[in-house]
Design a protein around this motif. Structure first.
Motif, PDB file in Angstrom:
ATOM      1  N   ILE A   1       0.824  -1.215   0.000  1.00 59.18           N
ATOM      2  CA  ILE A   1       0.000   0.000   0.000  1.00 59.18           C
ATOM      3  C   ILE A   1       0.854   1.259   0.000  1.00 59.18           C
ATOM      4  O   ILE A   1       0.484   2.283  -0.590  1.00 59.18           O
ATOM      5  CB  ILE A   1      -0.948  -0.004   1.225  1.00 59.18           C
ATOM      6  N   MET A   2       2.012   1.200   0.644  1.00 64.04           N
ATOM      7  CA  MET A   2       2.827   2.397   0.884  1.00 64.04           C
ATOM      8  C   MET A   2       3.182   3.161  -0.392  1.00 64.04           C
ATOM      9  O   MET A   2       3.049   4.394  -0.427  1.00 64.04           O
ATOM     10  CB  MET A   2       4.098   2.000   1.642  1.00 64.04           C
ATOM     11  N   PRO A   3       3.655   2.497  -1.475  1.00 62.37           N
ATOM     12  CA  PRO A   3       3.982   3.275  -2.682  1.00 62.37           C
ATOM     13  C   PRO A   3       2.796   4.042  -3.243  1.00 62.37           C
ATOM     14  O   PRO A   3       2.940   5.207  -3.645  1.00 62.37           O
ATOM     15  CB  PRO A   3       4.463   2.193  -3.665  1.00 62.37           C
ATOM     16  N   TRP A   4       1.617   3.405  -3.252  1.00 61.27           N
ATOM     17  CA  TRP A   4       0.423   4.082  -3.760  1.00 61.27           C
ATOM     18  C   TRP A   4       0.047   5.256  -2.852  1.00 61.27           C
ATOM     19  O   TRP A   4      -0.346   6.322  -3.338  1.00 61.27           O
ATOM     20  CB  TRP A   4      -0.744   3.100  -3.856  1.00 61.27           C
ATOM     21  N   ALA A   5       0.177   5.055  -1.542  1.00 62.18           N
ATOM     22  CA  ALA A   5      -0.163   6.126  -0.605  1.00 62.18           C
ATOM     23  C   ALA A   5       0.767   7.325  -0.785  1.00 62.18           C
ATOM     24  O   ALA A   5       0.323   8.481  -0.736  1.00 62.18           O
ATOM     25  CB  ALA A   5      -0.081   5.595   0.829  1.00 62.18           C
ATOM     26  N   VAL A   6       2.050   7.059  -0.999  1.00 62.87           N
ATOM     27  CA  VAL A   6       3.009   8.148  -1.190  1.00 62.87           C
ATOM     28  C   VAL A   6       2.709   8.923  -2.468  1.00 62.87           C
ATOM     29  O   VAL A   6       2.717  10.161  -2.488  1.00 62.87           O
ATOM     30  CB  VAL A   6       4.450   7.593  -1.216  1.00 62.87           C
ATOM     31  N   VAL A   7       2.425   8.191  -3.555  1.00 67.95           N
ATOM     32  CA  VAL A   7       2.131   8.845  -4.838  1.00 67.95           C
ATOM     33  C   VAL A   7       0.864   9.682  -4.742  1.00 67.95           C
ATOM     34  O   VAL A   7       0.821  10.852  -5.162  1.00 67.95           O
ATOM     35  CB  VAL A   7       2.000   7.793  -5.962  1.00 67.95           C
ATOM     36  N   ILE A   8      -0.191   9.101  -4.175  1.00 66.21           N
ATOM     37  CA  ILE A   8      -1.455   9.837  -4.040  1.00 66.21           C
ATOM     38  C   ILE A   8      -1.272  11.051  -3.130  1.00 66.21           C
ATOM     39  O   ILE A   8      -1.767  12.152  -3.418  1.00 66.21           O
ATOM     40  CB  ILE A   8      -2.554   8.907  -3.491  1.00 66.21           C
ATOM     41  N   GLY A   9      -0.536  10.859  -2.035  1.00 72.94           N
ATOM     42  CA  GLY A   9      -0.278  11.981  -1.125  1.00 72.94           C
ATOM     43  C   GLY A   9       0.502  13.097  -1.793  1.00 72.94           C
ATOM     44  O   GLY A   9       0.237  14.282  -1.572  1.00 72.94           O
ATOM     45  N   LEU A  10       1.466  12.718  -2.649  1.00 75.09           N
ATOM     46  CA  LEU A  10       2.250  13.721  -3.367  1.00 75.09           C
ATOM     47  C   LEU A  10       1.371  14.539  -4.306  1.00 75.09           C
ATOM     48  O   LEU A  10       1.466  15.779  -4.350  1.00 75.09           O
ATOM     49  CB  LEU A  10       3.366  13.030  -4.163  1.00 75.09           C
ATOM     50  N   PHE A  11       0.493  13.860  -5.046  1.00 79.14           N
ATOM     51  CA  PHE A  11      -0.396  14.571  -5.969  1.00 79.14           C
ATOM     52  C   PHE A  11      -1.386  15.462  -5.205  1.00 79.14           C
ATOM     53  O   PHE A  11      -1.696  16.578  -5.657  1.00 79.14           O
ATOM     54  CB  PHE A  11      -1.154  13.582  -6.851  1.00 79.14           C
ATOM     55  N   LEU A  12      -1.887  14.981  -4.075  1.00 77.27           N
ATOM     56  CA  LEU A  12      -2.808  15.797  -3.275  1.00 77.27           C
ATOM     57  C   LEU A  12      -2.109  17.045  -2.738  1.00 77.27           C
ATOM     58  O   LEU A  12      -2.681  18.149  -2.761  1.00 77.27           O
ATOM     59  CB  LEU A  12      -3.376  14.969  -2.124  1.00 77.27           C
ATOM     60  N   PHE A  13      -0.877  16.874  -2.263  1.00 77.08           N
ATOM     61  CA  PHE A  13      -0.102  18.025  -1.775  1.00 77.08           C
ATOM     62  C   PHE A  13       0.164  19.013  -2.905  1.00 77.08           C
ATOM     63  O   PHE A  13       0.056  20.232  -2.722  1.00 77.08           O
ATOM     64  CB  PHE A  13       1.212  17.530  -1.172  1.00 77.08           C
ATOM     65  N   TRP A  14       0.509  18.488  -4.074  1.00 73.78           N
ATOM     66  CA  TRP A  14       0.752  19.322  -5.255  1.00 73.78           C
ATOM     67  C   TRP A  14      -0.504  20.120  -5.614  1.00 73.78           C
ATOM     68  O   TRP A  14      -0.446  21.332  -5.835  1.00 73.78           O
ATOM     69  CB  TRP A  14       1.197  18.409  -6.396  1.00 73.78           C
ATOM     70  N   GLU A  15      -1.644  19.418  -5.668  1.00 73.68           N
ATOM     71  CA  GLU A  15      -2.917  20.064  -6.012  1.00 73.68           C
ATOM     72  C   GLU A  15      -3.243  21.160  -4.997  1.00 73.68           C
ATOM     73  O   GLU A  15      -3.627  22.288  -5.379  1.00 73.68           O
ATOM     74  CB  GLU A  15      -4.033  19.022  -6.039  1.00 73.68           C
ATOM     75  N   LEU A  16      -3.077  20.842  -3.734  1.00 74.52           N
ATOM     76  CA  LEU A  16      -3.392  21.808  -2.679  1.00 74.52           C
ATOM     77  C   LEU A  16      -2.470  23.022  -2.748  1.00 74.52           C
ATOM     78  O   LEU A  16      -2.923  24.166  -2.610  1.00 74.52           O
ATOM     79  CB  LEU A  16      -3.269  21.127  -1.315  1.00 74.52           C
ATOM     80  N   ALA A  17      -1.169  22.794  -2.989  1.00 73.93           N
ATOM     81  CA  ALA A  17      -0.216  23.902  -3.059  1.00 73.93           C
ATOM     82  C   ALA A  17      -0.538  24.835  -4.217  1.00 73.93           C
ATOM     83  O   ALA A  17      -0.476  26.065  -4.076  1.00 73.93           O
ATOM     84  CB  ALA A  17       1.205  23.348  -3.199  1.00 73.93           C
ATOM     85  N   VAL A  18      -0.912  24.275  -5.357  1.00 76.13           N
ATOM     86  CA  VAL A  18      -1.254  25.108  -6.521  1.00 76.13           C
ATOM     87  C   VAL A  18      -2.494  25.944  -6.230  1.00 76.13           C
ATOM     88  O   VAL A  18      -2.567  27.126  -6.581  1.00 76.13           O
ATOM     89  CB  VAL A  18      -1.457  24.217  -7.761  1.00 76.13           C
ATOM     90  N   ARG A  19      -3.489  25.307  -5.572  1.00 73.34           N
ATOM     91  CA  ARG A  19      -4.727  26.030  -5.273  1.00 73.34           C
ATOM     92  C   ARG A  19      -4.497  27.130  -4.227  1.00 73.34           C
ATOM     93  O   ARG A  19      -5.002  28.247  -4.363  1.00 73.34           O
ATOM     94  CB  ARG A  19      -5.793  25.052  -4.761  1.00 73.34           C
ATOM     95  N   VAL A  20      -3.737  26.796  -3.200  1.00 76.70           N
ATOM     96  CA  VAL A  20      -3.535  27.755  -2.105  1.00 76.70           C
ATOM     97  C   VAL A  20      -2.705  28.948  -2.563  1.00 76.70           C
ATOM     98  O   VAL A  20      -3.046  30.107  -2.290  1.00 76.70           O
ATOM     99  CB  VAL A  20      -2.862  27.057  -0.906  1.00 76.70           C
ATOM    100  N   PHE A  21      -1.611  28.684  -3.274  1.00 76.78           N
ATOM    101  CA  PHE A  21      -0.716  29.760  -3.691  1.00 76.78           C
ATOM    102  C   PHE A  21      -1.101  30.342  -5.056  1.00 76.78           C
ATOM    103  O   PHE A  21      -0.445  31.278  -5.528  1.00 76.78           O
ATOM    104  CB  PHE A  21       0.725  29.262  -3.725  1.00 76.78           C
ATOM    105  N   ASP A  22      -2.111  29.770  -5.674  1.00 75.31           N
ATOM    106  CA  ASP A  22      -2.659  30.303  -6.924  1.00 75.31           C
ATOM    107  C   ASP A  22      -1.592  30.469  -8.004  1.00 75.31           C
ATOM    108  O   ASP A  22      -1.451  31.537  -8.614  1.00 75.31           O
ATOM    109  CB  ASP A  22      -3.355  31.647  -6.658  1.00 75.31           C
TER     110      ASP A  22
END
Length: 259
Positions: free
Chosen positions: A9-30
């Motif tokens: 599970i760990m590799p999938w969790a890391v990849v999904i977490g990375l994309f979620l962090f990326w998405e959130l950073a783009v939205r927050v910092f516009d």
């Protein structure tokens, strides 16, 4: 949850977490889309341009696999020859290191002069950039057979060829498969470099065209597709390694480890 389940599970969790962090950073910092597109925008571009992406990805995969296969053959044979003789080992190593130090992007224009624009420069570049790790690891595996073991084998009547074939080559297999996992990823780098300079198709060419049109999400889509292909080839290399050299891997989490 068992250790093995967690490891799956760990590799999938890391990849999904990375994309979620990326998405959130783009939205927050516009961030503007032409600087850093969000993953959702990149996935949308992948679907919108799926046909040209698949066509160009197939081209890149083909050139990479062909160049990588040639590198395996030449790297394995050359590594055995160089590792079998300390004289050859010491004589050729400076030349090989010097050649490997040359940036492969600087070689691409020469390949274009020799072979023209197209598939051949990409294949050769993939070969050149993945050849050296295979050669070095195979040569090291054979050259580092313990002198004491060689002495015992000679005392038992083994010839130099017997030592290389029955001890040196099997001993170098873990080194060989370790080099494959490195070489296959850098082989994609070679193909992409050549495609950005000297090709009219492939992911590298697609990314250059997209960047010239300021279609940044498509550029990132090309990067993501390349990463996916690299991961697939890496997983295949691991599967073959476990099949061929399972004897060299010791279980670290067994009862003995905890005792």
């Amino acid at each position: 949850m068992s250790q093995k389940t967690l490891e799956r599970i760990m590799p999938w969790a890391v990849v999904i977490g990375l994309f979620l962090f990326w998405e959130l950073a783009v939205r927050v910092f516009d961030f503007p889309e032409f600087i850093l597109p969000a993953p959702s925008v990149i996935f949308e571009a992948m679907w919108q341009w799926r046909v040209p992406i698949l066509e160009n990805a197939a081209q890149t995969a083909m050139t990479t696999v062909v160049g990588f296969a040639i590198a395996i053959v030449f790297g394995l044979v050359t590594g055995i020859i160089i590792g079998s003789s300390s004289l050859i080992y010491n004589g050729f190593y400076p030349v090989l290191i010097g050649f490997n130090s040359i940036p492969k992007v600087a070689v691409v224009p020469i390949l274009v002069i020799w072979f023209g624009i197209g598939t051949v420069p990409a294949i050769i570049t993939a070969f050149l950039i993945s050849f050296f790790p295979i050669l070095v690891n195979v040569a090291t595996g054979i050259a580092t057979v313990e002198p004491e073991l060689k002495d015992v084998l000679r005392a038992l009547g083994a010839s130099k060829r017997d030592i290389i074939v029955k001890v040196g080559i099997p001993r170098s297999l873990p080194y060989f498969f370790a080099s494959l996992k490195i070489a296959i990823t850098v082989a994609f780098v070679g193909s992409i470099i050549a495609e950005t300079v000297a090709s009219n198709k492939g992911i590298g060419h697609l990314m250059i065209v997209a960047s010239s049109r300021f279609e940044v999400p498509l550029v990132f889509a090309g990067l993501l597709v390349t990463a996916i292909m690299g991961v697939i080839m890496y997983v295949i290399a691991i599967a073959v390694e476990k099949r061929m050299t399972g004897w060299s891997v010791r279980e670290m989490d067994g009862p003995a480890a905890g005792s």
